[in-house]
Scaffold this motif. Sequence first.
Motif, mmCIF file in Angstrom:
data_model
loop_
_atom_site.group_PDB
_atom_site.id
_atom_site.type_symbol
_atom_site.label_atom_id
_atom_site.label_comp_id
_atom_site.label_asym_id
_atom_site.label_seq_id
_atom_site.Cartn_x
_atom_site.Cartn_y
_atom_site.Cartn_z
ATOM 1 N N GLN A 1 0.843 -1.190 0.000
ATOM 2 C CA GLN A 1 0.000 0.000 0.000
ATOM 3 C C GLN A 1 0.876 1.237 0.000
ATOM 4 O O GLN A 1 1.811 1.340 0.797
ATOM 5 C CB GLN A 1 -0.871 0.012 1.243
ATOM 6 C CG GLN A 1 -1.659 -1.260 1.411
ATOM 7 C CD GLN A 1 -3.106 -0.982 1.744
ATOM 8 O OE1 GLN A 1 -3.401 -0.225 2.655
ATOM 9 N NE2 GLN A 1 -4.003 -1.579 0.983
ATOM 10 N N ARG A 2 0.558 2.151 -0.892
ATOM 11 C CA ARG A 2 1.308 3.408 -0.906
ATOM 12 C C ARG A 2 0.933 4.213 0.331
ATOM 13 O O ARG A 2 -0.173 4.082 0.844
ATOM 14 C CB ARG A 2 0.984 4.224 -2.171
ATOM 15 C CG ARG A 2 1.256 3.530 -3.503
ATOM 16 C CD ARG A 2 2.683 3.113 -3.732
ATOM 17 N NE ARG A 2 3.698 4.149 -3.591
ATOM 18 C CZ ARG A 2 4.627 4.413 -4.505
ATOM 19 N NH1 ARG A 2 4.652 3.767 -5.647
ATOM 20 N NH2 ARG A 2 5.538 5.322 -4.288
ATOM 21 N N GLU B 1 4.644 -3.159 8.342
ATOM 22 C CA GLU B 1 4.277 -3.467 6.957
ATOM 23 C C GLU B 1 5.527 -3.767 6.115
ATOM 24 O O GLU B 1 5.613 -4.785 5.439
ATOM 25 C CB GLU B 1 3.584 -2.254 6.324
ATOM 26 C CG GLU B 1 2.138 -2.105 6.695
ATOM 27 C CD GLU B 1 1.275 -2.995 5.833
ATOM 28 O OE1 GLU B 1 1.153 -2.714 4.637
ATOM 29 O OE2 GLU B 1 0.765 -3.983 6.366
#
Lengths: 293, 304
Positions: free
Chosen positions: A14-15, B117
């Motif tokens: 995800q940006r 992430e």
Amino acid sequence: MSEPTGVIHDIGYQRYTGLRLGRRHVFGALWLHGLRTIFGLGRSAKAKIFPWLVIGIVTLVAAGLTAVRSQTGQVVMTYAQFADAMSWLVIFFAAVAAPELVSRDLRSGVLPLYFSRPLPRGDYALAKLLALVAGLWLLLGGPQLVMFLGAAFTTGDGLGGVRDELFDLLPGLLYAGLWAVVFASVGLLVASLTGKRAFAAGGVVAVFLMTTPIVGVLSILPSRTINELAMLASPSTVVQGVGLFTLGVQLAPPGAADQMIGDFGPVYALGAVLLAAACVALLLLRYRKVAAR
Amino acid sequence: MTLIATESLTKRYGGRVTALADLTVAVEPGIIGLVGANGAGKSTLIKILLGLLAPSSGRVSVLGLDPTTDPAAVRARVGYMPEHDALPPDLSAAELVTHLARMSGLPRTAARERASEALRHVGLHEERHRAVGGYSTGMKQRVKLAQALVHDPDLLLLDEPTNGLDPAGRDDMLALVHRIGTEFGISVLVCSHLLGEVERICDTLVAIDGGRLLRAGPIAAMTSATDVLAVEVSEGMEELASRLAALDLPVTRDGRTLLVALADEATYDLILGAVAELDLPLHRLDQRRHRVAELFAPREPAHV
């Protein structure tokens, strides 16, 4: 159950579209990180031992002074005298904290990771320096505050007494700030020269302690001018000289200041400013070189 | 948009050592392989792209920005993975990457989220809370990659990402870099002294040697244009060579093999036809893909 959990939660890359904070915030984050490092916060239990031992000692001394004063009504030590008396502990504290702040980064090679980010290289050095200044100032100022609270609550003169006490405290805090600035700038510069923490700590202690005998020698030479300027030879005595010049009787018995620094008070003030400025300039120069590597 | 452009870029150290000499190159977004021997000027080029070194002369632009005048703007959009060891051993990967995310300007919560992430994307899960000092080389390389990725850059500069890895680790790292370049949509400049590695994953190749540009261009153009067919017959090589030449096919000899440039599918038919007509025993007919490595071959004597 042997489900491929990695796949279930894999929502792909995800940006990041959120906020990107500016230079001031990054500087603040690095400063706070440095301050926490000094006191061992967010680090191993071993890293907490020394800083909190020192904090324990200075707080205990402050509490003891407060207790004596409340019992006997005698001021054993003024705020400024307390800072002077604790200076040797501050030296050791700085000798441990400064290498933690800069030598560790030099050794691990993490600096390219900082300098490849928007943060200018000077900001890195200054944030670390201000963290050390703040750390040392808290180390001296915290106990001074303890002393003030003790005195304020036991004062017999009501609000006026509290106000008088506050006017005693403020110069003491400023004097502690001067100790912090000088010790931090000298200590961090020395520590930034090596990646080995033990060498850096030894170097910091050496700069402060090895210069003291020079002061001793100069102060017994048969020249009054040299004697009065002798305290310029060591960073710690420079600070004391400024203290004698600005605080006078709060720091030493009447007449002692005149005996030790004569009319050279402004020279000491200038000396302290120049010393700190030179150390900061050299520190910035040092990181110009490091960043390009 | 041009990703990276340099114009007569030159860097001299101390006026004597020339690290980059008159380098002019422009590359489009994608995965770019920067190849050259050790000391060819790869790391110097990366430092100039990051604005950490000032070029002696020439111009440079990264993502349309000039790193010599506005390094902060460039670095905000670029992630850098250095070649050498760069991790403090006593911090955990999660702590370090979170801290570095904050150094890139991410707020506290976002930094923590993006850090886990990024670590997950490079394949570090539970171990991310352990101290980095106990990590294997492969895991350390992944942490270095994660910190370059954490602030979501538009361009990654990876200096020798496969350094010190075993063959399986190299394959994993290259696959990861390829995934970042394709699925993540982030342009990647991969530095390596091993041509065979980068040519597998990149779509543009820049080769430098001694600070000078050797070749730059899309990797497809470099390889496909030089495709040849190798023909081997057990006997009658001379007859076949002259017959093929008569058919207007450019033939060169390579020992016991005839090399014929592959124009299109019809070339196969022409060769097979010629062999059948001469009734020669065909030993081998296959397509030989010119390795990019051959681009470097002619320069080797210059090093003596």
